[in-house]
Design a protein around this motif. Structure first.
Motif, PDB file in Angstrom:
ATOM      1  N   SER A  30       0.829  -1.200   0.000  1.00 24.59           N
ATOM      2  CA  SER A  30       0.000   0.000   0.000  1.00 24.59           C
ATOM      3  C   SER A  30       0.867   1.256   0.000  1.00 24.59           C
ATOM      4  O   SER A  30       0.605   2.217  -0.721  1.00 24.59           O
ATOM      5  CB  SER A  30      -0.925  -0.014   1.218  1.00 24.59           C
ATOM      6  OG  SER A  30      -1.712   1.148   1.270  1.00 24.59           O
ATOM      7  N   HIS A  31       1.909   1.225   0.813  1.00 29.38           N
ATOM      8  CA  HIS A  31       2.843   2.347   0.870  1.00 29.38           C
ATOM      9  C   HIS A  31       3.529   2.526  -0.482  1.00 29.38           C
ATOM     10  O   HIS A  31       3.685   3.647  -0.976  1.00 29.38           O
ATOM     11  CB  HIS A  31       3.874   2.104   1.970  1.00 29.38           C
ATOM     12  CG  HIS A  31       4.711   3.287   2.286  1.00 29.38           C
ATOM     13  ND1 HIS A  31       5.909   3.531   1.673  1.00 29.38           N
ATOM     14  CD2 HIS A  31       4.516   4.323   3.141  1.00 29.38           C
ATOM     15  CE1 HIS A  31       6.424   4.648   2.139  1.00 29.38           C
ATOM     16  NE2 HIS A  31       5.608   5.149   3.035  1.00 29.38           N
ATOM     17  N   MET A  32       3.908   1.419  -1.084  1.00 29.04           N
ATOM     18  CA  MET A  32       4.564   1.455  -2.391  1.00 29.04           C
ATOM     19  C   MET A  32       3.621   1.991  -3.466  1.00 29.04           C
ATOM     20  O   MET A  32       4.055   2.738  -4.352  1.00 29.04           O
ATOM     21  CB  MET A  32       5.064   0.058  -2.771  1.00 29.04           C
ATOM     22  CG  MET A  32       6.239  -0.415  -1.931  1.00 29.04           C
ATOM     23  SD  MET A  32       6.604  -2.180  -2.111  1.00 29.04           S
ATOM     24  CE  MET A  32       7.054  -2.273  -3.832  1.00 29.04           C
ATOM     25  N   LEU A  33       2.348   1.622  -3.397  1.00 26.63           N
ATOM     26  CA  LEU A  33       1.373   2.097  -4.372  1.00 26.63           C
ATOM     27  C   LEU A  33       1.233   3.613  -4.317  1.00 26.63           C
ATOM     28  O   LEU A  33       1.264   4.293  -5.344  1.00 26.63           O
ATOM     29  CB  LEU A  33       0.010   1.435  -4.148  1.00 26.63           C
ATOM     30  CG  LEU A  33      -1.124   1.897  -5.051  1.00 26.63           C
ATOM     31  CD1 LEU A  33      -0.840   1.521  -6.499  1.00 26.63           C
ATOM     32  CD2 LEU A  33      -2.431   1.287  -4.592  1.00 26.63           C
ATOM     33  N   ALA A  36       4.325   5.089  -5.697  1.00 26.18           N
ATOM     34  CA  ALA A  36       4.425   4.880  -7.152  1.00 26.18           C
ATOM     35  C   ALA A  36       3.720   5.991  -7.904  1.00 26.18           C
ATOM     36  O   ALA A  36       4.216   6.484  -8.927  1.00 26.18           O
ATOM     37  CB  ALA A  36       3.849   3.522  -7.534  1.00 26.18           C
ATOM     38  N   VAL A  37       2.569   6.413  -7.406  1.00 20.50           N
ATOM     39  CA  VAL A  37       1.832   7.498  -8.064  1.00 20.50           C
ATOM     40  C   VAL A  37       2.658   8.783  -8.038  1.00 20.50           C
ATOM     41  O   VAL A  37       2.739   9.502  -9.041  1.00 20.50           O
ATOM     42  CB  VAL A  37       0.448   7.695  -7.410  1.00 20.50           C
ATOM     43  CG1 VAL A  37      -0.248   8.932  -7.935  1.00 20.50           C
ATOM     44  CG2 VAL A  37      -0.409   6.460  -7.621  1.00 20.50           C
ATOM     45  N   LEU A 101      -4.104   1.146   4.688  1.00 24.70           N
ATOM     46  CA  LEU A 101      -4.754   2.282   4.022  1.00 24.70           C
ATOM     47  C   LEU A 101      -3.758   3.346   3.579  1.00 24.70           C
ATOM     48  O   LEU A 101      -4.157   4.430   3.157  1.00 24.70           O
ATOM     49  CB  LEU A 101      -5.790   2.900   4.963  1.00 24.70           C
ATOM     50  CG  LEU A 101      -6.915   1.968   5.403  1.00 24.70           C
ATOM     51  CD1 LEU A 101      -7.795   2.663   6.431  1.00 24.70           C
ATOM     52  CD2 LEU A 101      -7.723   1.499   4.216  1.00 24.70           C
ATOM     53  N   ASN A 102      -2.482   3.052   3.649  1.00 24.12           N
ATOM     54  CA  ASN A 102      -1.448   4.035   3.331  1.00 24.12           C
ATOM     55  C   ASN A 102      -1.506   4.534   1.891  1.00 24.12           C
ATOM     56  O   ASN A 102      -1.013   5.607   1.582  1.00 24.12           O
ATOM     57  CB  ASN A 102      -0.069   3.457   3.634  1.00 24.12           C
ATOM     58  CG  ASN A 102       0.891   4.502   4.124  1.00 24.12           C
ATOM     59  OD1 ASN A 102       0.837   5.654   3.712  1.00 24.12           O
ATOM     60  ND2 ASN A 102       1.778   4.097   5.000  1.00 24.12           N
ATOM     61  N   LEU A 106      -1.834   9.332  -1.311  1.00 24.56           N
ATOM     62  CA  LEU A 106      -1.629   9.935  -2.628  1.00 24.56           C
ATOM     63  C   LEU A 106      -2.678  10.990  -2.955  1.00 24.56           C
ATOM     64  O   LEU A 106      -2.553  11.702  -3.949  1.00 24.56           O
ATOM     65  CB  LEU A 106      -1.579   8.869  -3.727  1.00 24.56           C
ATOM     66  CG  LEU A 106      -2.833   8.015  -3.946  1.00 24.56           C
ATOM     67  CD1 LEU A 106      -3.747   8.635  -4.980  1.00 24.56           C
ATOM     68  CD2 LEU A 106      -2.413   6.638  -4.407  1.00 24.56           C
ATOM     69  N   ILE A 107      -3.690  11.144  -2.122  1.00 25.23           N
ATOM     70  CA  ILE A 107      -4.729  12.150  -2.352  1.00 25.23           C
ATOM     71  C   ILE A 107      -4.110  13.540  -2.190  1.00 25.23           C
ATOM     72  O   ILE A 107      -3.549  13.851  -1.137  1.00 25.23           O
ATOM     73  CB  ILE A 107      -5.907  11.971  -1.376  1.00 25.23           C
ATOM     74  CG1 ILE A 107      -6.558  10.603  -1.579  1.00 25.23           C
ATOM     75  CG2 ILE A 107      -6.927  13.089  -1.549  1.00 25.23           C
ATOM     76  CD1 ILE A 107      -7.612  10.259  -0.547  1.00 25.23           C
ATOM     77  N   PRO A 108      -4.210  14.359  -3.232  1.00 24.18           N
ATOM     78  CA  PRO A 108      -3.613  15.704  -3.152  1.00 24.18           C
ATOM     79  C   PRO A 108      -4.139  16.489  -1.952  1.00 24.18           C
ATOM     80  O   PRO A 108      -5.324  16.436  -1.629  1.00 24.18           O
ATOM     81  CB  PRO A 108      -4.034  16.360  -4.467  1.00 24.18           C
ATOM     82  CG  PRO A 108      -4.332  15.226  -5.379  1.00 24.18           C
ATOM     83  CD  PRO A 108      -4.842  14.114  -4.512  1.00 24.18           C
TER      84      PRO A 108
END
Length: 171
Positions: A30-33, A36-37, A101-102, A106-108
């Motif tokens: 999840s952290h990696m995802l 990645a973004v 839920l990490n 990525l939510i701005p």
């Protein structure tokens, strides 16, 4: 995951240890995802992308083992404890569940507050898990957890900075 009876009944068995590790690995993914973004938005090259993701995933998994070790050692120092290092892996692995839920980081504009909230939630879960696993008072569990939390944040931050330095060197 802040229910003490959950951790009281999460006996350390090979099956529970596997589930705890699966939770930690999903948290790392999840952290990696989320990261990645960020890398895609910043148009990182393929080698930098792969290297940065590996460093980030490894920092979460290494953090789990290091935090467990820190808690075990501080717990031994504060009071002779019966559980072994291995006995603490399951409850602490389950306490990592909020980190699944990490990817929401990525939510701005909300990434940093979400990351802070998840870290706090995880810390509270670890306090409950430690209180039950070590059979100590909440105040002692909080002290042990906070010491470990500060150390782990330093280690994870150092690993991530190292990853950024390596990525800059590769460029």
């Amino acid at each position: 995951m802040l229910r003490s009876d959950f951790y009281e009944n999460a006996h350390d068995t090979p099956r529970n240890r596997r589930w705890a590790l699966i939770i930690v690995l999903i948290a790392a993914l999840s952290h990696m995802l989320g990261y990645a973004v960020i890398l895609i938005v910043n148009r990182a090259s393929t080698p930098v992308f792969i290297l940065a993701l590996l460093f980030n995933g490894a920092s979460v998994v290494a953090g789990y083992y290091f935090w467990t070790f820190t808690i075990w050692k501080v717990g031994q120092w504060m009071k002779p404890i019966d559980p072994t290092y291995g006995d603490l892996l399951s409850p602490l692995g389950f306490a990592y569940a909020p980190q699944i839920l990490n990817f929401l980081t990525l939510i701005p504009l909300l990434g940093t507050p979400i990351e802070f909230f998840l870290a706090l939630w995880g810390l509270l879960a670890v306090i409950v898990a430690i209180r039950q696993a070590l059979d100590i008072r909440t105040r002692q569990a909080a002290l042990i957890s906070v010491v470990g939390f500060l150390l782990i944040q330093t280690v994870i931050g150092s690993i991530q900075i190292l990853g950024q330095q390596v990525a800059n060197w590769v460029l």
